[in-house]
Motif scaffolding. Sequence first.
Motif, PDB file in Angstrom:
ATOM      1  N   HIS A 159      -5.895   2.703  16.032  1.00 12.83           N
ATOM      2  CA  HIS A 159      -6.940   2.718  15.229  1.00 12.83           C
ATOM      3  C   HIS A 159      -7.836   3.803  15.787  1.00 12.83           C
ATOM      4  O   HIS A 159      -8.248   3.419  17.176  1.00 12.83           O
ATOM      5  CB  HIS A 159      -7.580   1.354  14.808  1.00 12.83           C
ATOM      6  N   SER A 160      -8.528   4.764  15.222  1.00 11.06           N
ATOM      7  CA  SER A 160      -9.228   5.682  15.753  1.00 11.06           C
ATOM      8  C   SER A 160     -10.329   5.114  16.451  1.00 11.06           C
ATOM      9  O   SER A 160     -11.031   4.148  15.938  1.00 11.06           O
ATOM     10  CB  SER A 160      -9.647   6.770  14.872  1.00 11.06           C
ATOM     11  N   ASP A 161     -10.951   5.606  17.755  1.00 14.69           N
ATOM     12  CA  ASP A 161     -11.984   5.548  18.312  1.00 14.69           C
ATOM     13  C   ASP A 161     -12.282   3.848  18.830  1.00 14.69           C
ATOM     14  O   ASP A 161     -13.304   3.387  18.588  1.00 14.69           O
ATOM     15  CB  ASP A 161     -13.116   5.802  17.558  1.00 14.69           C
ATOM     16  N   TRP A 177     -17.606  -6.958  22.248  1.00 18.27           N
ATOM     17  CA  TRP A 177     -18.976  -7.520  22.166  1.00 18.27           C
ATOM     18  C   TRP A 177     -19.666  -7.567  20.772  1.00 18.27           C
ATOM     19  O   TRP A 177     -20.227  -8.624  20.611  1.00 18.27           O
ATOM     20  CB  TRP A 177     -19.781  -7.002  23.332  1.00 18.27           C
ATOM     21  N   PRO A 178     -19.942  -6.364  20.122  1.00 13.08           N
ATOM     22  CA  PRO A 178     -20.588  -6.567  18.753  1.00 13.08           C
ATOM     23  C   PRO A 178     -19.872  -7.355  17.721  1.00 13.08           C
ATOM     24  O   PRO A 178     -20.818  -8.380  17.082  1.00 13.08           O
ATOM     25  CB  PRO A 178     -20.618  -5.267  18.222  1.00 13.08           C
ATOM     26  N   TYR A 226     -22.433  -2.360  13.367  1.00 11.19           N
ATOM     27  CA  TYR A 226     -21.964  -1.657  14.493  1.00 11.19           C
ATOM     28  C   TYR A 226     -21.092  -0.429  13.989  1.00 11.19           C
ATOM     29  O   TYR A 226     -21.363   0.537  14.529  1.00 11.19           O
ATOM     30  CB  TYR A 226     -21.341  -2.529  15.408  1.00 11.19           C
ATOM     31  N   SER A 227     -20.108  -0.723  13.204  1.00 11.89           N
ATOM     32  CA  SER A 227     -19.141   0.306  12.623  1.00 11.89           C
ATOM     33  C   SER A 227     -18.663  -0.411  11.613  1.00 11.89           C
ATOM     34  O   SER A 227     -18.847  -1.534  11.144  1.00 11.89           O
ATOM     35  CB  SER A 227     -18.219   0.525  13.731  1.00 11.89           C
ATOM     36  N   GLU A 228     -17.865   0.427  10.739  1.00 11.63           N
ATOM     37  CA  GLU A 228     -17.232  -0.559   9.732  1.00 11.63           C
ATOM     38  C   GLU A 228     -16.276  -1.648   9.796  1.00 11.63           C
ATOM     39  O   GLU A 228     -15.446  -1.633  10.632  1.00 11.63           O
ATOM     40  CB  GLU A 228     -16.118   0.656   9.046  1.00 11.63           C
ATOM     41  N   GLY A 229     -16.885  -2.594   9.227  1.00 14.18           N
ATOM     42  CA  GLY A 229     -16.122  -4.049   9.360  1.00 14.18           C
ATOM     43  C   GLY A 229     -16.696  -4.798  10.396  1.00 14.18           C
ATOM     44  O   GLY A 229     -16.223  -5.947  10.730  1.00 14.18           O
TER      45      GLY A 229
END
Length: 183
Positions: free
Chosen positions: A146-148, A156-157, A38-41
């Motif tokens: 933390h950005s964004d 949820w992810p 979904y995103s980093e990590g």
Amino acid sequence: MKIRIQASLETTALTLSSAVLFVGFFHLNGWLFADLAYSEGVNWVFLPAGFRVILGLILGLQGAAGIMLGTWYLDHSSLHTNLWLVVLNGVVSGFTPLLVMKVLRRGQSAEQLLQQMTPQRLLNFILIFAAVGSVAHHLVWLLLKHSDVNIWVDVWPMFVGDAIGALLMLYLLKLMLTKFKTL
């Protein structure tokens, strides 16, 4: 004196082994499920969440400390600009499962908790662990700018990924234990 040294060496070995296992499964997860990131990590399937549960249930403090060290190792290069984020992310990653276990066992020993663990209780534990862990991580990220980070969307992810990863790992462990019993 000799017993203290032996206990210290065992604790250190368990902690470092936990860290190595967590980092190894983090990289394996990245390789297996790279397309489900979904995103980093944050992945829709996150197998290391299963190690958080297993190590928290079985090893307790040593497992939690190992996960924290492993998370620090993983985060030091990508989050190095924000030392507090690295530190708190590791603490949340390592100690959330231990905290959830301590709250849910209500005075029972870890051995008693494991002996009374039914499939329904294990599922409840995993869902509570995934919810608390994903919210705690995102609160840390939000508080430290933390950005964004959009906590209402991004939590949820991580919840789904942690729950699915923990379920997969625990059922794989159960299958392996069943196979070893038949040998």
